[in-house]
Each structure stands twice: as C-alpha cells, then as structure tokens.
Scaffold this active site. Sequence first.
Site, PDB file in Angstrom:
ATOM      1  N   GLY A 131     -10.460  -5.615  12.773  1.00 18.99           N
ATOM      2  CA  GLY A 131     -11.551  -5.162  11.384  1.00 18.99           C
ATOM      3  C   GLY A 131     -11.977  -4.290  11.322  1.00 18.99           C
ATOM      4  CB  SER A 133      -9.283  -1.934   6.348  1.00 14.58           C
ATOM      5  OG  SER A 133      -8.071  -1.601   6.768  1.00 14.58           O
ATOM      6  CD  GLU A 248      -3.707   0.153  14.543  1.00 15.90           C
ATOM      7  OE1 GLU A 248      -4.132   0.500  15.509  1.00 15.90           O
ATOM      8  OE2 GLU A 248      -3.472   0.144  14.006  1.00 15.90           O
ATOM      9  CD  GLU A 368       0.197  10.387   1.391  1.00 17.47           C
ATOM     10  OE1 GLU A 368      -0.288   8.675   2.014  1.00 17.47           O
ATOM     11  OE2 GLU A 368       1.142   9.395   0.885  1.00 17.47           O
TER      12      GLU A 368
HETATM   13  C1  LIG Z   1       0.003  -5.437   4.798  1.00 20.32           C
HETATM   14  C2  LIG Z   1      -1.410  -4.845   5.527  1.00 20.32           C
HETATM   15  C3  LIG Z   1      -1.808  -5.329   6.781  1.00 20.32           C
HETATM   16  C4  LIG Z   1      -3.322  -5.227   7.168  1.00 20.32           C
HETATM   17  N1  LIG Z   1      -4.068  -5.303   8.022  1.00 20.32           N
HETATM   18  C5  LIG Z   1      -5.018  -4.947   8.124  1.00 20.32           C
HETATM   19  C6  LIG Z   1      -5.820  -5.363   9.390  1.00 20.32           C
HETATM   20  O1  LIG Z   1      -5.717  -6.928   9.949  1.00 20.32           O
HETATM   21  N2  LIG Z   1      -6.955  -4.455   9.754  1.00 20.32           N
HETATM   22  C7  LIG Z   1      -7.463  -3.496   9.075  1.00 20.32           C
HETATM   23  O2  LIG Z   1      -8.573  -3.057   9.650  1.00 20.32           O
HETATM   24  N3  LIG Z   1      -7.053  -3.276   7.558  1.00 20.32           N
HETATM   25  C8  LIG Z   1      -5.753  -3.864   7.561  1.00 20.32           C
HETATM   26  N4  LIG Z   1      -4.634  -2.644   6.407  1.00 20.32           N
HETATM   27  C9  LIG Z   1      -5.907  -1.621   6.004  1.00 20.32           C
HETATM   28  C10 LIG Z   1      -4.763  -0.629   5.737  1.00 20.32           C
HETATM   29  O3  LIG Z   1      -5.559  -0.147   7.130  1.00 20.32           O
HETATM   30  C11 LIG Z   1      -5.112   0.246   4.838  1.00 20.32           C
HETATM   31  O4  LIG Z   1      -4.928   0.026   3.680  1.00 20.32           O
HETATM   32  C12 LIG Z   1      -5.409   1.965   5.055  1.00 20.32           C
HETATM   33  O5  LIG Z   1      -6.346   2.648   6.029  1.00 20.32           O
HETATM   34  C13 LIG Z   1      -4.861   2.430   3.760  1.00 20.32           C
HETATM   35  O6  LIG Z   1      -6.293   2.501   3.503  1.00 20.32           O
HETATM   36  P1  LIG Z   1      -6.392   1.930   1.373  1.00 20.32           P
HETATM   37  O7  LIG Z   1      -5.713   0.525   0.730  1.00 20.32           O
HETATM   38  O8  LIG Z   1      -7.734   1.484   1.351  1.00 20.32           O
HETATM   39  O9  LIG Z   1      -6.308   2.977   0.870  1.00 20.32           O
HETATM   40  P2  LIG Z   1      -6.499   4.363   0.398  1.00 20.32           P
HETATM   41  O10 LIG Z   1      -7.090   4.975   1.912  1.00 20.32           O
HETATM   42  O11 LIG Z   1      -7.643   4.344  -0.814  1.00 20.32           O
HETATM   43  O12 LIG Z   1      -5.325   5.600   0.227  1.00 20.32           O
HETATM   44  C14 LIG Z   1      -4.407   5.070  -0.747  1.00 20.32           C
HETATM   45  C15 LIG Z   1      -3.500   6.245  -0.948  1.00 20.32           C
HETATM   46  O13 LIG Z   1      -4.490   7.950  -0.868  1.00 20.32           O
HETATM   47  C16 LIG Z   1      -4.168   8.879   0.229  1.00 20.32           C
HETATM   48  N5  LIG Z   1      -5.281   8.622   1.243  1.00 20.32           N
HETATM   49  C17 LIG Z   1      -6.155   8.763   1.061  1.00 20.32           C
HETATM   50  N6  LIG Z   1      -6.817  10.203   1.876  1.00 20.32           N
HETATM   51  C18 LIG Z   1      -6.626  10.806   1.713  1.00 20.32           C
HETATM   52  C19 LIG Z   1      -6.315  11.879   2.298  1.00 20.32           C
HETATM   53  N7  LIG Z   1      -7.356  12.398   2.479  1.00 20.32           N
HETATM   54  N8  LIG Z   1      -5.573  13.033   1.581  1.00 20.32           N
HETATM   55  C20 LIG Z   1      -4.062  12.600   1.647  1.00 20.32           C
HETATM   56  N9  LIG Z   1      -4.421  10.952   0.991  1.00 20.32           N
HETATM   57  C21 LIG Z   1      -4.952  10.692   1.024  1.00 20.32           C
HETATM   58  C22 LIG Z   1      -3.759   7.385   0.710  1.00 20.32           C
HETATM   59  O14 LIG Z   1      -2.630   7.741   2.020  1.00 20.32           O
HETATM   60  C23 LIG Z   1      -2.657   6.293   0.142  1.00 20.32           C
HETATM   61  O15 LIG Z   1      -1.620   6.968   0.001  1.00 20.32           O
HETATM   62  C24 LIG Z   1      -3.634  -3.961   6.218  1.00 20.32           C
HETATM   63  C25 LIG Z   1      -3.886  -3.641   5.098  1.00 20.32           C
HETATM   64  C26 LIG Z   1      -2.036  -3.310   4.809  1.00 20.32           C
HETATM   65  C27 LIG Z   1      -0.791  -2.661   3.368  1.00 20.32           C
END
Ligand SMILES: Cc1cc2nc3c(=O)[nH]c(=O)nc-3n(C[C@H](O)[C@H](O)[C@H](O)COP(=O)(O)OP(=O)(O)OC[C@H]3O[C@@H](n4cnc5c(N)ncnc54)[C@H](O)[C@@H]3O)c2cc1C
Lengths: 381, 351
Positions: A131, A133, A248, A368
Amino acid sequence: MSIDQFKYSRIPPEAEALRAEVRAFLAEALKDYPAVRRADSWMGFDAEFSRRLGAKGWVGMALPKRHGGGEASPFARYVVIEELLAAGAPVSAHWFADRQSGPQILHYGTDAQKERHLPAICRGEQFFCIGMSEPNSGSDLASIKTRARREGDKWVVNGQKVWTTNAHRSHYMIALVRTGENSKRQEGLSQFIIDLSLPGITIRPIKDLTGAEHFNEVFFDELVLDADAIIGTEGQGWGQVTAELAFERSGPERFLSSIALLHTLIDAVGRSPDALQAKEIGRFAARLVTLRNMSLAVTAQLAAGNNPAWEASVVKDLGAVFEQEIPEVAQLLCELPPTVQGGSDHAQVLAYLTQMAPSFSLRGGTREILRGIIARGLGLR
Amino acid sequence: MRDLFDSSVERLFSDLVTADAVLACEGGEWPTELWTAVEASGFTLALVPESLGGAGATWADVCGVLRLAGRFNLPLPLPEAMLANWLLGASGLAAVLGTLSVAARGTLRLENGRVTGAAVDVPWGRHVRHVVAVAAGAAPAVVLLPTEAATVVRTVNTAAEPRDTLKFEAVVPLASAALPTALSADVLKLGGAMMRAAQIAGALETVLAMATTYAGERVQFGKPIGSFQAIQHQIAVLAEHAAASVMSAEAAFAESDDRLARLPVMAAKICASEAAGIGAGVAHAVHGAIGFTHEHALHLTTRRLWSWRSEFGSLTDWSQQLGRALCGAGSQALWPSVTAGVLAAYEETAA
Ligand SMILES: Cc1cc2nc3c(=O)[nH]c(=O)nc-3n(C[C@H](O)[C@H](O)[C@H](O)COP(=O)(O)OP(=O)(O)OC[C@H]3O[C@@H](n4cnc5c(N)ncnc54)[C@H](O)[C@@H]3O)c2cc1C
C-alpha cells in the site's frame, strides 16, 4: 552508480542444480494450463498453487530456517522464480510476500512480527499487498496523506490507498503512512503491517481495462491498530521503502512479462520463419539473454550487501521497453488479429498482453521516474 | 590478470592514442610507432597458449582490453591480430609477430596447397603483412596468407579505417592446418563480432562520458542543459544501452574458451549493434552543432559506432540466424537455451 557494476555473474552450480527439479514440477503441475493463463504471469492468483510451492520450500526460500525458510542463496531463489515466470505459473498470491514483505519483516521486524508472519509466508499461506500509492500520490510518493495518530498504545489510521494489487485477496498490507508533521515531506512517514480483516477497512476492486480485477482502492476509516503494527522505526518509513526498491525493480518479473507471447509467436510462425520474423524473434532472444545477465548482476550486488538502486532502475526501464515491444512487434509479424474469445493461443495471448503492456512501464515506478533516477546517478541532477 | 591488463592498456592508450594520432591515421598513415608500442606490450599474443609463445590469457581476461580499444578509438588492428593469433594457436600453428589481420568474408579456397579467391572487408588489409582466414576446400582450413601476394582493392569505412578486398591467385599459404573440429567455419566472423561488440561497448562508454560532461557544462536559458529533463532522459537511455552492451560483451567473453560461445556472442553483437545507433544519436543530439564539427572529438567515436555495428554481421544478419535457429528448435527450446547459454539444436551445425 556505475556501468562497471554490471559484472557478469554466473548462477553458482548449487543453485543451478535446482532448475531441473523446478522444471519437472512445473511441467507436471501446469500440464493442462492454457496459454492465455500463462500470459498472466505474476498477476495470476492461485492460493492453492502458492501453498503447493510453499510445501516444496519455494516460497520465502531465502529466509532463515528458524523462520520457516530454506536459507537458500539469492541465486537459488532466482532460479526458482525465473522458472516460475518463464512457465507462466500463477504466482501472484505469494509474490509480494516472497519478494518484498518477507525480507522486510526479517530485516526490520520484531521477534513477534517475525513469528506471526514469516513461517506462514514460507508455507505459502499468508499473502501480502503493498500500500503505497494514493489518489493524489503516484510518482510523487512522498506526498501521501494517509495518516496514523497515536491514541494511548494504539494507532488510529485514516485515509485511502489505491491501485493496491491483490488487496481484495491478501491477508496483510504493508502500508506507507504519515505519522508526523515535518518540514521535509520524506520525514514523518512510517510503515505498518495492516491486518486486512480488521474493522474500519473497506476494499473495493477496480476493474482494469480488460475488465479483470487485480488492483483495488482501500479505505481506512478510524482503523485501530495495535502499537506493534508498526514495522521498523517510526519516522523511517521513507528510508525503508527506498531500500526495497532495488529488490522490487531488478528481478526477472521486470523483463519476462511478455515471454508467453514470445512462446506462442514462435509456435505461430513455425519452423521456417520468413526473414522479418526470424530477425525480430532473434533480436528479442538476444535482448532477453542480455537483460537476464543484467538482472543477475544486480542480484549478485544485492547478495553482496550493496544497494544497486541505480542498476536496478536500468534493468527495469530496459526490461519494460522490451516487454512492451514484444506485443507491438508480434502483431506485425503474423496475419493473426488479436482475439479475446475464440482464435488461436497466439491470438489470445497477443490480445491479452497488448492490453496489459501499458502497465509494464507504470507499476513499480514509471519510465520517467526511472530515467530520472538514472540521470541523477550520472550526476545530471 | 584482468585488472593488470586493463590498467596497463589504459595507461598505454591514454598516453599514445590521442585525437591527433587517430586523425593522422584517418589520413591514411600507418602509425608505425603506435603499432610497435602496442605489439611490445605483448597483447597481440595474449590469447596464444604459453606453449606456443603467448600469454595464455583467456577471453575473459581480455574483454577489458577490447573495451578500451573501443573507448580510445584505437586505429589499429589489435582486436584482429589477437583473434588471428588465437585461431592460429587453436589450430596448432605458431603465432605471428608483426602486423596481422583477419579475413572473415570472401571466397577463399584452398586447393592443391594453394589459395585462390577474394578476402573481403579485411581490416587494415593494405597495411598488414599477414592475414588469417578459414579457406574452403575439401575441408575448411585455417590459412596464414602473405598480403604481399595479394592484389588490394582499397575501401575504407565511415571512420576511415581500411576495410580492403585482397585478391589471391594460387598463393601458397605460409602455414595451414585443418580447422579444429570444435570450431565452425564462420569462427572468424563470430570472433570478429565478439571483438566489435566489446569495442562498441567501450565506444558507448566514451560517448556517455562525453554527453554527461557536456550536458553539465553547456548553459542555455541560464542553466546547464543537463538540468532539462528531456536531456536527462535521453542520456539515461544512452546509459542503459551502454550498460547492456557492456554486459552482453562481458558475458560473451566470459563464456568463450577453446570455442566461442555462439549464443552469448550473437546476443552481444545484436545488442551492441542496436545500442550503437541509439547511443550515437543521443550523443549528437546532446552536443548540438559543436558535436557536428570536425574539430570536436565526438565524431571520432560515433563514426566508428556507425561502421562497427555493421561489421562481422549486422543486427539483422545475426538476429536472423538466431531467429531461424530458435524457430527451428520450437518454442519449448527458447527458455532452456537462454538459461543454458547454448542453442542446443544449433551449435556447430551453423555456417
Ligand atoms: C497494474 C498496476 C499495479 C499496481 N500495483 C500497485 C500496488 O500494488 N501498490 C501500490 O502502491 N501501487 C501500485 N500501482 C501504482 C503505481 O505505483 C503508480 O501507477 C505509479 O507510481 C505512477 O503513479 P500514477 O499512476 O499516479 O501516475 P502519475 O504519477 O500521475 O504519472 C502520470 C505520468 O506523469 C509522469 N510524471 C509524474 N511525475 C513526473 C516527473 N516528476 N517528471 C516527469 N514525468 C512525471 C509519469 O511518469 C507518468 O507518465 C500499480 C499500478 C499499476 C498500473
């Protein structure tokens, strides 16, 4: 960081010796397992299968014997997990406990926590989810808002996690939670082992784009935890989380997610590929060989007690590009449109992995973010 | 031995293989002094068994030497001479001192004790005294040929490195032996591919260092261009490919012994050839116009990358061989081949 840290590291013979046994077990256990299920890879959940692996001693196998583990070397564990992934075995149920939670509890846990969790993890009976995100905290993990406050000798948690893989079928979550207000956001974070059967927790599966339910949103509403639910040191959660990242990000699951499609592609193409098919299949195999060697080099670093976070980011980013390119290229090589119902094994696996592929460069850190880490290691930021 | 080799070669090259020295060679000069110094260091004989007068080093010992040759744009057939002498030694023939190269492509045939045909793309063919080739015939034979007996058609690659065609007409080899049964007829192509993979890895280390340094120094919009994320991410990709090339070359050398490890070598040349184009592209993008000038040293390395990736088998050539072998063996053979590092069904039926 350094490219020279990618030292060629052969799997030692005693670890390699396990391979034949694992292969034989899987050949039998997955005899009738359909190709499209194999494409599920480490997202495939089968509690019974995890228990069978536990009985074989292949879950938590690197943990100490006194905690139910096998004290196997990291390379022995590597042999087991890469064979599981290459065969497309359903390993999701115990995956996070085996990879992350078990080692973390061993490292930071109290005796009572070790006793409560490690033997059951090793039996393949206790499943964990991660947990981190939250709705407003993805890449910017340090901005999380889920909070725990002290009340007497209890902790009371409020907030929300999201995208938590397997939360709906795990026993515990290791959650990153804010426990203090500090000027620096990374301070004041702590990790908790949360028993998901407690009152005050609501878990709602979120359908992914294929309609399948892997991840969840998890709500904490005045959730009361015992004092010893905290793992590690209060306020040190950020350091603990970042220490996990090399584990990881460097394993074989970071480049084998599409191997089921490579298998069906070779079958679909047949024994006499045309020039383009031969070229692309050969090119994929070459990159597979190289990624595996890179991943093994990181494993050797971890085994030596180093923290190869930079190298792990390299493996994960190159690996995700590779995993994502396999469906993209595969659909160019055969006139077999992807199918979700009916169609050949190849058409089904193509359909499945084409749809899964976007997640490969999101989960575990986006492309990224990884490239940012690599650039920082090069001294660019 | 590895550390000793690496440190002494790095010292030697950083003293002698300067940008001016490389450019002088590109003008067509043969760098006699440089060759003499390199030969005196003993590395042309490194892979020759001690019983035949060599250093008895393993392939794993010399991977760093080849990477350094790439890093410094070494304008000499040192990789080729090492490979040639290794093959002579493996065939029970005496190693050769003096300038030496390999002929991995062409139409050479050994008949009645004489070699006829063309050797194509011979590195430094016009400058070397000897070339080693595997000649076709009743059975493939390792032959040592005197270049003075050849007609030379001059060709140079994008880095102005000679890649000549040598035509032989009924030339008696200086030495010959049956190709050892453990080796395939394409052994020189395979060995050359392994050498180029390591050189490319080294060259990518150079362009990575140059791009990283330049990005930290060049200021636009009031800050170093390395502070722009778009630049950071491009250089990160370059670093990833440099790392992949280093890893795959190291694996190929580590797995090779009396024979060359075909699957790891193929993987290395395929990955390095792909990395070469990506790496050169990023390095030039980061350097802007200054990197496009003759005065700037970047092109010394990028022009090599653009040729080396095509030499001794391109990405396409090796990928097709590998892909055909994998399809021929069926999908169940893929993973066991990867973990064993061997294409069981394929080894030694190749070429
Ligand atoms: C199938 C799947 C399973 C998952 N399982 C888990 C889990 O078990 N536990 C958990 O905690 N999380 C989980 N996640 C979440 C995952 O860790 C997040 O999706 C990831 O950290 C990205 O966050 P976000 O989706 O909010 O995207 P955002 O952070 O909003 O990013 C969206 C886009 O913006 C870009 N971006 C963001 N910040 C920057 C920056 N500073 N510079 C340039 N580009 C940037 C990103 O690279 C991306 O392209 C899972 C995700 C998926 C898809």
